[in-house]
Design a protein around this motif. Sequence first.
Motif, PDB file in Angstrom:
ATOM      1  N   TYR A 104     -10.157 -20.224  -6.871  1.00  0.00           N
ATOM      2  CA  TYR A 104     -11.209 -19.561  -7.457  1.00  0.00           C
ATOM      3  C   TYR A 104     -10.948 -20.360  -9.221  1.00  0.00           C
ATOM      4  CZ  TYR A 104     -12.813 -16.135  -4.329  1.00  0.00           C
ATOM      5  OH  TYR A 104     -13.168 -15.378  -3.810  1.00  0.00           O
ATOM      6  N   LEU A 105     -11.946 -21.026  -9.667  1.00  0.00           N
ATOM      7  CA  LEU A 105     -11.880 -21.385 -11.054  1.00  0.00           C
ATOM      8  C   LEU A 105     -13.034 -20.125 -11.797  1.00  0.00           C
ATOM      9  CD1 LEU A 105     -10.471 -23.326 -13.062  1.00  0.00           C
ATOM     10  CD2 LEU A 105     -12.281 -25.011 -12.405  1.00  0.00           C
ATOM     11  N   TRP A 106     -12.869 -19.952 -12.953  1.00  0.00           N
ATOM     12  CA  TRP A 106     -14.091 -19.359 -13.195  1.00  0.00           C
ATOM     13  C   TRP A 106     -13.780 -19.455 -15.324  1.00  0.00           C
ATOM     14  CZ3 TRP A 106     -13.274 -15.776 -17.882  1.00  0.00           C
ATOM     15  CH2 TRP A 106     -11.853 -15.209 -17.879  1.00  0.00           C
ATOM     16  N   PHE A 107     -15.158 -19.378 -16.477  1.00  0.00           N
ATOM     17  CA  PHE A 107     -15.591 -19.699 -17.375  1.00  0.00           C
ATOM     18  C   PHE A 107     -16.300 -18.669 -17.934  1.00  0.00           C
ATOM     19  CE2 PHE A 107     -16.909 -22.613 -14.621  1.00  0.00           C
ATOM     20  CZ  PHE A 107     -17.863 -22.969 -15.340  1.00  0.00           C
ATOM     21  N   ASN A 108     -16.295 -19.185 -18.952  1.00  0.00           N
ATOM     22  CA  ASN A 108     -17.174 -18.599 -20.368  1.00  0.00           C
ATOM     23  C   ASN A 108     -18.200 -20.441 -20.304  1.00  0.00           C
ATOM     24  OD1 ASN A 108     -16.451 -16.309 -19.905  1.00  0.00           O
ATOM     25  ND2 ASN A 108     -15.818 -15.917 -21.964  1.00  0.00           N
ATOM     26  N   ALA A 109     -19.041 -19.858 -19.692  1.00  0.00           N
ATOM     27  CA  ALA A 109     -19.615 -20.828 -20.135  1.00  0.00           C
ATOM     28  C   ALA A 109     -21.387 -20.722 -21.138  1.00  0.00           C
ATOM     29  CB  ALA A 109     -21.131 -21.655 -19.289  1.00  0.00           C
ATOM     30  N   ARG A 110     -21.081 -22.330 -21.702  1.00  0.00           N
ATOM     31  CA  ARG A 110     -22.375 -21.679 -22.703  1.00  0.00           C
ATOM     32  C   ARG A 110     -23.747 -21.975 -22.127  1.00  0.00           C
ATOM     33  NH1 ARG A 110     -20.695 -24.430 -28.142  1.00  0.00           N
ATOM     34  NH2 ARG A 110     -18.434 -24.035 -28.574  1.00  0.00           N
ATOM     35  N   THR A 111     -24.755 -21.836 -22.501  1.00  0.00           N
ATOM     36  CA  THR A 111     -26.188 -21.766 -22.212  1.00  0.00           C
ATOM     37  C   THR A 111     -26.305 -23.117 -22.503  1.00  0.00           C
ATOM     38  OG1 THR A 111     -27.202 -21.944 -23.798  1.00  0.00           O
ATOM     39  CG2 THR A 111     -27.071 -19.769 -23.064  1.00  0.00           C
ATOM     40  N   VAL A 112     -26.269 -24.665 -23.096  1.00  0.00           N
ATOM     41  CA  VAL A 112     -26.331 -25.193 -23.198  1.00  0.00           C
ATOM     42  C   VAL A 112     -25.540 -26.464 -21.862  1.00  0.00           C
ATOM     43  CG1 VAL A 112     -24.746 -26.527 -24.017  1.00  0.00           C
ATOM     44  CG2 VAL A 112     -26.955 -28.061 -24.103  1.00  0.00           C
ATOM     45  N   ALA A 113     -24.552 -26.061 -21.206  1.00  0.00           N
ATOM     46  CA  ALA A 113     -24.052 -26.303 -19.943  1.00  0.00           C
ATOM     47  C   ALA A 113     -24.052 -25.727 -18.619  1.00  0.00           C
ATOM     48  CB  ALA A 113     -22.625 -26.315 -20.557  1.00  0.00           C
ATOM     49  N   PHE A 114     -25.228 -24.422 -18.687  1.00  0.00           N
ATOM     50  CA  PHE A 114     -25.440 -24.412 -17.416  1.00  0.00           C
ATOM     51  C   PHE A 114     -26.189 -25.555 -16.872  1.00  0.00           C
ATOM     52  CE2 PHE A 114     -26.562 -19.653 -19.195  1.00  0.00           C
ATOM     53  CZ  PHE A 114     -25.738 -19.412 -19.256  1.00  0.00           C
ATOM     54  N   PRO A 115     -27.064 -25.958 -16.698  1.00  0.00           N
ATOM     55  CA  PRO A 115     -27.349 -27.270 -15.332  1.00  0.00           C
ATOM     56  C   PRO A 115     -25.975 -28.689 -15.287  1.00  0.00           C
ATOM     57  CG  PRO A 115     -29.174 -26.971 -17.292  1.00  0.00           C
ATOM     58  CD  PRO A 115     -28.370 -25.908 -18.282  1.00  0.00           C
ATOM     59  N   PHE A 116     -25.412 -28.497 -16.030  1.00  0.00           N
ATOM     60  CA  PHE A 116     -24.142 -29.215 -15.782  1.00  0.00           C
ATOM     61  C   PHE A 116     -23.559 -28.220 -14.641  1.00  0.00           C
ATOM     62  CE2 PHE A 116     -19.629 -30.056 -15.960  1.00  0.00           C
ATOM     63  CZ  PHE A 116     -19.602 -31.371 -16.087  1.00  0.00           C
ATOM     64  N   TYR A 117     -22.889 -27.022 -15.092  1.00  0.00           N
ATOM     65  CA  TYR A 117     -21.741 -26.749 -13.527  1.00  0.00           C
ATOM     66  C   TYR A 117     -22.916 -26.217 -12.610  1.00  0.00           C
ATOM     67  CZ  TYR A 117     -19.195 -26.129 -17.863  1.00  0.00           C
ATOM     68  OH  TYR A 117     -17.529 -26.190 -18.800  1.00  0.00           O
ATOM     69  N   GLU A 118     -23.786 -25.763 -12.752  1.00  0.00           N
ATOM     70  CA  GLU A 118     -24.977 -25.697 -11.850  1.00  0.00           C
ATOM     71  C   GLU A 118     -25.352 -26.543 -10.875  1.00  0.00           C
ATOM     72  OE1 GLU A 118     -28.537 -22.421 -12.923  1.00  0.00           O
ATOM     73  OE2 GLU A 118     -28.425 -24.390 -13.129  1.00  0.00           O
ATOM     74  N   ILE A 131     -20.800 -14.589 -27.219  1.00  0.00           N
ATOM     75  CA  ILE A 131     -19.703 -14.966 -28.725  1.00  0.00           C
ATOM     76  C   ILE A 131     -19.627 -14.688 -29.530  1.00  0.00           C
ATOM     77  CG2 ILE A 131     -17.693 -16.226 -28.975  1.00  0.00           C
ATOM     78  CD1 ILE A 131     -17.556 -16.913 -25.656  1.00  0.00           C
ATOM     79  N   PRO A 132     -19.363 -14.170 -30.916  1.00  0.00           N
ATOM     80  CA  PRO A 132     -19.586 -14.763 -31.979  1.00  0.00           C
ATOM     81  C   PRO A 132     -19.053 -15.943 -32.868  1.00  0.00           C
ATOM     82  CG  PRO A 132     -19.131 -11.770 -31.778  1.00  0.00           C
ATOM     83  CD  PRO A 132     -18.865 -13.097 -30.909  1.00  0.00           C
ATOM     84  N   GLY A 133     -20.215 -16.226 -33.492  1.00  0.00           N
ATOM     85  CA  GLY A 133     -19.785 -17.998 -34.291  1.00  0.00           C
ATOM     86  C   GLY A 133     -19.577 -18.602 -33.000  1.00  0.00           C
ATOM     87  N   ILE A 134     -20.027 -18.547 -31.847  1.00  0.00           N
ATOM     88  CA  ILE A 134     -20.342 -19.946 -30.842  1.00  0.00           C
ATOM     89  C   ILE A 134     -21.647 -19.823 -30.314  1.00  0.00           C
ATOM     90  CG2 ILE A 134     -19.258 -20.822 -28.807  1.00  0.00           C
ATOM     91  CD1 ILE A 134     -16.121 -19.214 -29.700  1.00  0.00           C
ATOM     92  N   GLY A 135     -22.062 -18.636 -29.241  1.00  0.00           N
ATOM     93  CA  GLY A 135     -23.292 -18.327 -29.298  1.00  0.00           C
ATOM     94  C   GLY A 135     -22.964 -17.785 -27.996  1.00  0.00           C
ATOM     95  N   PRO A 136     -24.456 -18.135 -27.347  1.00  0.00           N
ATOM     96  CA  PRO A 136     -24.685 -17.214 -25.640  1.00  0.00           C
ATOM     97  C   PRO A 136     -24.314 -18.166 -24.537  1.00  0.00           C
ATOM     98  CG  PRO A 136     -26.437 -18.774 -26.310  1.00  0.00           C
ATOM     99  CD  PRO A 136     -25.507 -19.221 -27.801  1.00  0.00           C
ATOM    100  N   HIS A 137     -23.779 -17.298 -23.535  1.00  0.00           N
ATOM    101  CA  HIS A 137     -22.582 -17.529 -22.764  1.00  0.00           C
ATOM    102  C   HIS A 137     -23.199 -16.925 -21.315  1.00  0.00           C
ATOM    103  CE1 HIS A 137     -20.398 -19.412 -26.168  1.00  0.00           C
ATOM    104  NE2 HIS A 137     -19.726 -19.771 -24.692  1.00  0.00           N
ATOM    105  N   ARG A 138     -22.479 -17.008 -20.586  1.00  0.00           N
ATOM    106  CA  ARG A 138     -22.573 -16.662 -18.836  1.00  0.00           C
ATOM    107  C   ARG A 138     -21.133 -16.738 -18.473  1.00  0.00           C
ATOM    108  NH1 ARG A 138     -28.004 -16.396 -15.011  1.00  0.00           N
ATOM    109  NH2 ARG A 138     -26.556 -14.836 -14.184  1.00  0.00           N
ATOM    110  N   GLU A 139     -20.806 -15.708 -17.549  1.00  0.00           N
ATOM    111  CA  GLU A 139     -19.367 -15.628 -16.774  1.00  0.00           C
ATOM    112  C   GLU A 139     -19.839 -16.470 -15.665  1.00  0.00           C
ATOM    113  OE1 GLU A 139     -16.469 -12.695 -17.294  1.00  0.00           O
ATOM    114  OE2 GLU A 139     -17.909 -11.855 -15.979  1.00  0.00           O
ATOM    115  N   MET A 140     -19.132 -17.662 -15.020  1.00  0.00           N
ATOM    116  CA  MET A 140     -19.053 -19.076 -13.789  1.00  0.00           C
ATOM    117  C   MET A 140     -18.346 -19.021 -13.145  1.00  0.00           C
ATOM    118  SD  MET A 140     -21.740 -21.564 -15.363  1.00  0.00           S
ATOM    119  CE  MET A 140     -22.871 -21.707 -13.683  1.00  0.00           C
TER     120      MET A 140
END
Length: 144
Positions: A104-118, A131-140
Amino acid sequence: MIRFIRPEQTLPLRSLVLRNGLPEEQCLFEHDLLPTTFHLGYFDDNNQLVCILTCMKEDHGKLPKPAYRLRGMATHPDHRRKGYAAELLNAAIDHLKKQLDIDYLWFNARTVAFPFYESLGFEYMSDEFDIPGIGPHREMFKLL
């Protein structure tokens, strides 16, 4: 061309792309220097480092072990949308599967990068969080 790089080579792009110009010495991750961590870079035709990523051995409570975590993936703004990031991430996945036998590979993805990772087959495993100072994310994650 894709090559393994030293941790300090990642710092200029991390600062520029991921940390809003934070001093480079403050862009070093805790796990960067561990022997199980590796860094890859994509060099353009002029031998300029234009895309980077770091993979560190770090299990996730929601995934079976062993797992690696992707951190610090960044492409220079002048070199985006050329396929470099996808090539680099696929090289990392290949290394994880063939050389390290990681599932498995996992990470916290920035919202702007969701389409790329999908587009590369990654799936969500969390709701959005900030993530304070960085912005919204989701684990992928992705099963390799």
